[in-house]
Design an enzyme around this catalytic site. Structure first.
Site, PDB file in Angstrom:
ATOM      1  N   ARG A 127       0.832  -1.207   0.000  1.00 37.65           N
ATOM      2  CA  ARG A 127       0.000   0.000   0.000  1.00 37.65           C
ATOM      3  C   ARG A 127       0.867   1.258   0.000  1.00 37.65           C
ATOM      4  O   ARG A 127       0.555   2.234  -0.677  1.00 37.65           O
ATOM      5  CB  ARG A 127      -0.947  -0.025   1.206  1.00 37.65           C
ATOM      6  N   LEU A 187      -1.307   6.956   8.866  1.00 33.48           N
ATOM      7  CA  LEU A 187      -2.455   6.040   8.833  1.00 33.48           C
ATOM      8  C   LEU A 187      -2.205   4.894   7.850  1.00 33.48           C
ATOM      9  O   LEU A 187      -2.930   4.744   6.855  1.00 33.48           O
ATOM     10  CB  LEU A 187      -3.729   6.786   8.434  1.00 33.48           C
ATOM     11  N   PRO A 188      -1.194   4.076   8.085  1.00 29.76           N
ATOM     12  CA  PRO A 188      -0.973   2.948   7.181  1.00 29.76           C
ATOM     13  C   PRO A 188      -2.172   2.005   7.231  1.00 29.76           C
ATOM     14  O   PRO A 188      -2.740   1.770   8.305  1.00 29.76           O
ATOM     15  CB  PRO A 188       0.296   2.286   7.721  1.00 29.76           C
ATOM     16  N   HIS A 189      -2.566   1.509   6.082  1.00 30.81           N
ATOM     17  CA  HIS A 189      -3.734   0.642   6.028  1.00 30.81           C
ATOM     18  C   HIS A 189      -3.598  -0.343   4.875  1.00 30.81           C
ATOM     19  O   HIS A 189      -2.851  -0.096   3.932  1.00 30.81           O
ATOM     20  CB  HIS A 189      -5.020   1.457   5.880  1.00 30.81           C
ATOM     21  N   ALA A 190      -4.332  -1.449   5.001  1.00 29.56           N
ATOM     22  CA  ALA A 190      -4.261  -2.481   3.968  1.00 29.56           C
ATOM     23  C   ALA A 190      -5.481  -3.386   4.055  1.00 29.56           C
ATOM     24  O   ALA A 190      -6.129  -3.482   5.097  1.00 29.56           O
ATOM     25  CB  ALA A 190      -2.995  -3.316   4.158  1.00 29.56           C
TER      26      ALA A 190
END
Length: 154
Positions: free
Chosen positions: A50, A64-67
């Site tokens: 991501r 805000l790392p997201h996956a």
């Protein structure tokens, strides 16, 4: 959707010795594994993939790392307070010390976006971020995050 629906107390941690974005992603993934039973290897790969689309450092010391992760049924989160901020290639070029990661089911469309919006809106509040930075205790951090909505609703 509320913070308390996204976050478990055991998914909140204070980390002192992170020196890189990659190491942070491993710590986030380890936290997601211990709190939710997600595969750390799968989640770190998904987070790093991501990040190749563009950094998830949103500014003011927040990332805000997201996956999306196969096998999940609900959107879940993990929060890390870094004792020493790190470079995260954030949009404002400021180092990051507040990290809220979201993991969503592969097919989650609107729910994933609602969760991202909630976290983003909440972590844009300067007073809330100041409280988080001033309280290096995981249980206190969880309380600050989950009670911020109760205060707004009152």
């Amino acid at each position: 959707m509320k913070f308390v629906d996204l976050l478990k107390p055991e998914a909140v941690k204070v980390v002192s010795a992170v020196t890189s974005k990659k190491r942070l992603m491993h710590d986030v993934s380890d936290l997601a594994e211990s709190a939710y039973g997600l595969s750390a290897q799968v989640t770190v790969e998904a987070l790093m993939e991501r990040e190749t689309l563009g950094p998830t450092g949103v500014g003011h010391g927040v990332a805000l790392p997201h996956a999306r992760v196969a096998g999940l049924t609900d959107v879940v989160g993990a929060f890390i307070l870094l004792e020493r901020p790190i470079d995260f290639e954030a949009v404002d070029r400021q180092p990051v010390d507040l990290v809220f990661s979201l993991f969503a089911p592969e097919e989650a469309g609107v729910e994933h976006l609602k969760a991202l919006a909630l976290v983003s809106r909440t972590l844009r509040q300067e007073t809330l971020c100041a409280k988080l930075r001033a309280n290096p205790d995981p249980q206190t951090l969880f309380t600050i995050l989950t009670e911020s909505e109760a205060v707004k609703a009152a």
